[in-house]
Design an enzyme around this catalytic site. Structure first.
Site, PDB file in Angstrom:
ATOM      1  N   ASN A  39      26.592  -1.845  10.566  1.00 33.41           N
ATOM      2  CA  ASN A  39      25.840  -2.974  10.042  1.00 33.41           C
ATOM      3  C   ASN A  39      25.692  -4.032  11.138  1.00 33.41           C
ATOM      4  OD1 ASN A  39      28.663  -3.294   9.666  1.00 33.41           O
ATOM      5  ND2 ASN A  39      28.385  -4.867   8.104  1.00 33.41           N
ATOM      6  N   VAL A  40      24.537  -4.673  11.136  1.00 32.58           N
ATOM      7  CA  VAL A  40      24.235  -5.715  12.113  1.00 32.58           C
ATOM      8  C   VAL A  40      23.710  -6.921  11.351  1.00 32.58           C
ATOM      9  CG1 VAL A  40      22.883  -6.352  14.146  1.00 32.58           C
ATOM     10  CG2 VAL A  40      23.679  -3.988  13.887  1.00 32.58           C
ATOM     11  N   GLU A  41      24.540  -7.957  11.276  1.00 36.47           N
ATOM     12  CA  GLU A  41      24.154  -9.157  10.533  1.00 36.47           C
ATOM     13  C   GLU A  41      23.401 -10.128  11.438  1.00 36.47           C
ATOM     14  OE1 GLU A  41      27.688  -8.968   7.195  1.00 36.47           O
ATOM     15  OE2 GLU A  41      27.773 -10.543   8.676  1.00 36.47           O
ATOM     16  N   ASN A  42      22.896 -11.190  10.811  1.00 34.01           N
ATOM     17  CA  ASN A  42      22.096 -12.161  11.534  1.00 34.01           C
ATOM     18  C   ASN A  42      22.329 -13.542  10.933  1.00 34.01           C
ATOM     19  OD1 ASN A  42      19.356 -13.680  12.105  1.00 34.01           O
ATOM     20  ND2 ASN A  42      19.422 -11.948  13.507  1.00 34.01           N
ATOM     21  N   GLU A  52      23.800   2.445   7.406  1.00 36.23           N
ATOM     22  CA  GLU A  52      23.088   3.681   7.069  1.00 36.23           C
ATOM     23  C   GLU A  52      21.642   3.631   7.562  1.00 36.23           C
ATOM     24  OE1 GLU A  52      24.848   1.579   5.138  1.00 36.23           O
ATOM     25  OE2 GLU A  52      25.265   2.519   3.197  1.00 36.23           O
ATOM     26  N   CYS A  84      24.001   0.768  -0.548  1.00 37.14           N
ATOM     27  CA  CYS A  84      23.223  -0.171  -1.354  1.00 37.14           C
ATOM     28  C   CYS A  84      21.934   0.504  -1.832  1.00 37.14           C
ATOM     29  CB  CYS A  84      22.911  -1.435  -0.558  1.00 37.14           C
ATOM     30  SG  CYS A  84      21.574  -1.271   0.646  1.00 37.14           S
TER      31      CYS A  84
END
Ligand SMILES: [Zn+2]
Length: 138
Positions: A39-42, A52, A84
């Site tokens: 996962n790559v958040e911002n 995924e 999700c």
């Protein structure tokens, strides 16, 4: 299972300074090549991308369209990590019968397939179904 281990390694790269919820994924293509993702958040929260979808996008961008399985890893020890809704639909784009391994950090897993995770789904074939075009426009 090696794919699960690779999803756990991918989790190490998770960029999640906001949620602190690390997720990794390892995607097995038909030719046994593995694509991983995290996962790559911002700072603009809604731009974050799931592990995924990152793995599937990496594969698709290299020409892959058909997959055998995906393993998903998180740090939750009490519960199998579950994809999700958006990722389920993203998986469905590439077929409904391939395997999804929901795992725990100890390597235990729940094996499902895309159809079980997203029953009665909307997919690419639906776009080619016969349509009614004579709907009056008021
Ligand atoms: Zn997702």
């Amino acid at each position: 299972m090696n794919l699960i281990h690779q999803s756990q390694l991918a989790k190490e790269h998770a960029y999640c300074p906001y949620s602190k919820f690390r997720v990794g994924a390892a995607l097995l293509a038909q030719d046994d090549k593995v694509f991983t993702g995290c996962n790559v958040e911002n700072a603009c929260y809604n731009l974050g991308v799931c592990a995924e979808r990152n793995a599937m996008s990496k594969a698709a961008s290299e020409g892959y369209r058909s997959f055998k399985a995906i393993a998903i890893a998180s740090d939750m020890s009490d519960q199998f990590i579950s994809p999700c809704g958006g990722c389920r639909q993203f998986m469905r784009e590439f077929g409904s019968s391939w395997e999804v391994y929901l795992t725990k950090p100890d390597g235990s897993y729940l094996k499902m397939d895309v159809n079980e995770l997203l029953p009665v789904s909307f997919g690419p074939d639906d776009l080619s179904m016969e349509k009614v075009f004579n709907i009056p426009n008021k």
